[in-house]
Design a protein around this motif. Structure first.
Motif, mmCIF file in Angstrom:
data_model
loop_
_atom_site.group_PDB
_atom_site.id
_atom_site.type_symbol
_atom_site.label_atom_id
_atom_site.label_comp_id
_atom_site.label_asym_id
_atom_site.label_seq_id
_atom_site.Cartn_x
_atom_site.Cartn_y
_atom_site.Cartn_z
ATOM 1 N N SER A 1 0.833 -1.212 0.000
ATOM 2 C CA SER A 1 0.000 0.000 0.000
ATOM 3 C C SER A 1 0.866 1.261 0.000
ATOM 4 C CB SER A 1 -0.973 0.001 1.186
ATOM 5 O OG SER A 1 -0.282 0.123 2.390
ATOM 6 N N SER A 2 2.026 1.211 0.648
ATOM 7 C CA SER A 2 2.937 2.355 0.620
ATOM 8 C C SER A 2 3.444 2.617 -0.788
ATOM 9 C CB SER A 2 4.123 2.116 1.555
ATOM 10 O OG SER A 2 3.710 2.057 2.886
ATOM 11 N N ILE A 3 3.763 1.548 -1.495
ATOM 12 C CA ILE A 3 4.238 1.705 -2.882
ATOM 13 C C ILE A 3 3.126 2.294 -3.753
ATOM 14 C CG2 ILE A 3 4.981 0.461 -4.948
ATOM 15 C CD1 ILE A 3 6.443 -1.499 -3.024
ATOM 16 N N LEU A 4 1.919 1.778 -3.596
ATOM 17 C CA LEU A 4 0.804 2.303 -4.389
ATOM 18 C C LEU A 4 0.538 3.770 -4.070
ATOM 19 C CD1 LEU A 4 -1.668 -0.711 -4.198
ATOM 20 C CD2 LEU A 4 -0.280 0.001 -6.153
ATOM 21 N N MET A 5 0.550 4.110 -2.795
ATOM 22 C CA MET A 5 0.275 5.491 -2.398
ATOM 23 C C MET A 5 1.354 6.450 -2.897
ATOM 24 S SD MET A 5 -2.629 5.470 -0.999
ATOM 25 C CE MET A 5 -2.694 7.096 -0.319
ATOM 26 N N ILE A 6 2.593 6.032 -2.862
ATOM 27 C CA ILE A 6 3.672 6.930 -3.288
ATOM 28 C C ILE A 6 3.565 7.237 -4.786
ATOM 29 C CG2 ILE A 6 5.518 5.292 -3.859
ATOM 30 C CD1 ILE A 6 6.050 8.336 -1.690
ATOM 31 N N PRO B 1 1.551 13.106 -4.938
ATOM 32 C CA PRO B 1 2.733 13.835 -5.410
ATOM 33 C C PRO B 1 3.960 13.482 -4.553
ATOM 34 C CG PRO B 1 0.917 15.339 -4.913
ATOM 35 C CD PRO B 1 0.502 13.991 -4.470
ATOM 36 N N ALA B 2 5.001 13.048 -5.219
ATOM 37 C CA ALA B 2 6.246 12.692 -4.527
ATOM 38 C C ALA B 2 7.390 12.767 -5.521
ATOM 39 C CB ALA B 2 6.142 11.279 -3.959
ATOM 40 N N PRO B 3 8.588 13.013 -5.025
ATOM 41 C CA PRO B 3 9.749 13.034 -5.931
ATOM 42 C C PRO B 3 9.935 11.671 -6.608
ATOM 43 C CG PRO B 3 10.321 13.930 -3.773
ATOM 44 C CD PRO B 3 8.952 13.349 -3.654
ATOM 45 N N MET B 4 10.291 11.698 -7.864
ATOM 46 C CA MET B 4 10.450 10.468 -8.641
ATOM 47 C C MET B 4 11.500 9.545 -8.016
ATOM 48 S SD MET B 4 9.050 8.866 -11.096
ATOM 49 C CE MET B 4 8.121 10.096 -11.956
ATOM 50 N N ILE B 5 12.573 10.121 -7.479
ATOM 51 C CA ILE B 5 13.628 9.298 -6.871
ATOM 52 C C ILE B 5 13.072 8.511 -5.683
ATOM 53 C CG2 ILE B 5 14.503 11.147 -5.377
ATOM 54 C CD1 ILE B 5 16.777 8.682 -7.108
ATOM 55 N N LEU B 6 12.186 9.134 -4.905
ATOM 56 C CA LEU B 6 11.563 8.450 -3.771
ATOM 57 C C LEU B 6 10.637 7.344 -4.247
ATOM 58 C CD1 LEU B 6 11.212 8.318 -0.712
ATOM 59 C CD2 LEU B 6 9.367 9.994 -0.938
ATOM 60 N N ARG B 7 9.897 7.600 -5.301
ATOM 61 C CA ARG B 7 9.005 6.567 -5.857
ATOM 62 C C ARG B 7 9.799 5.338 -6.278
ATOM 63 N NH1 ARG B 7 5.104 10.270 -9.687
ATOM 64 N NH2 ARG B 7 3.819 11.061 -7.981
ATOM 65 N N SER C 1 9.913 1.676 -4.434
ATOM 66 C CA SER C 1 9.436 0.570 -5.282
ATOM 67 C C SER C 1 10.461 -0.547 -5.396
ATOM 68 C CB SER C 1 9.085 1.095 -6.675
ATOM 69 O OG SER C 1 8.005 1.996 -6.577
ATOM 70 N N LEU C 2 11.725 -0.226 -5.215
ATOM 71 C CA LEU C 2 12.777 -1.253 -5.252
ATOM 72 C C LEU C 2 13.133 -1.762 -3.852
ATOM 73 C CD1 LEU C 2 15.091 0.411 -7.909
ATOM 74 C CD2 LEU C 2 13.566 -1.546 -8.242
ATOM 75 N N PHE C 3 13.130 -0.867 -2.872
ATOM 76 C CA PHE C 3 13.571 -1.221 -1.527
ATOM 77 C C PHE C 3 12.540 -2.063 -0.770
ATOM 78 C CE2 PHE C 3 13.827 -0.084 3.032
ATOM 79 C CZ PHE C 3 15.066 -0.652 3.311
ATOM 80 N N LEU C 4 11.287 -1.658 -0.778
ATOM 81 C CA LEU C 4 10.281 -2.361 0.022
ATOM 82 C C LEU C 4 10.059 -3.816 -0.410
ATOM 83 C CD1 LEU C 4 7.690 0.455 0.818
ATOM 84 C CD2 LEU C 4 9.496 -0.489 2.268
ATOM 85 N N PRO C 5 10.056 -4.132 -1.701
ATOM 86 C CA PRO C 5 9.968 -5.562 -2.050
ATOM 87 C C PRO C 5 11.173 -6.365 -1.528
ATOM 88 C CG PRO C 5 9.334 -4.246 -3.920
ATOM 89 C CD PRO C 5 9.886 -3.295 -2.887
#
Length: 119
Positions: free
Chosen positions: A84-89, A93-99, A103-107
Motif C-alpha cells: 500500500s505504501s508503494i501504491l500510495m507513493i 505527489p512525490a519526488p520520482m527518486i523516492l518513488r 518501489s525497489l527497496f520495500l519488495p
C-alpha cells in the motif's frame, strides 16, 4: 555512565515510536519494540525485563531473539502495508527518486521478511 545514557536514550526513542505505532496506522510497533528491548539489554535491564514480560509483545520479542522468527500474520500485514505504501507513493505527489527507491527497496524488505522462520 555516558554509554548507559546513550542506550537508555535509544531505548526511550524506540519505545516512543513503538507507542506511536499502536495509535497510527502504517507505523509499525514491533520492530521499534525489538530495538527498545535490544537497547534496554545494554543500558536499561528493567525496561528490557518489562518488555519481555509484556502480555502481547513479550512473546514476539522472545521469538525473534531466540529463533529469528516472525508470525505469518505479521508477515502478511507488513507485506500489505509495504504494498500500500508503494501504491500510495505513486498516486500522491512525490519526488520520482523516492518513488523508485521505495518501489525497489520495500519488495527487498518483504522478501527478507518472508525468508525468516515462522513462529
Amino acid at each position: 555512565m555516558l554509554m548507559k545514557l546513550l542506550w537508555r536514550s535509544v531505548a526511550s526513542l524506540a519505545l516512543g515510536l513503538g507507542a506511536l505505532g499502536v495509535l497510527l496506522p502504517g507505523l509499525p510497533t514491533t520492530p521499534f519494540l525489538l530495538v527498545a528491548a535490544w537497547a534496554g539489554s545494554r543500558g536499561w535491564p528493567e525496561l528490557e525485563a518489562r518488555l519481555l514480560k509484556h502480555e502481547k509483545y513479550g512473546p514476539l520479542i522472545r521469538n525473534w531473539r531466540d529463533h529469528r522468527a516472525v508470525p505469518r500474520r505479521a508477515k502478511w500485514l507488513a507485506s500489505g502495508l509495504m504494498l500500500s505504501s508503494i501504491l500510495m507513493i505513486w498516486l500522491l505527489p512525490a519526488p520520482m527518486i523516492l518513488r523508485w527507491f521505495l518501489s525497489l527497496f520495500l519488495p527487498c524488505v518483504a522478501l527478507w521478511l518472508w525468508t525468516r522462520r515462522e513462529s
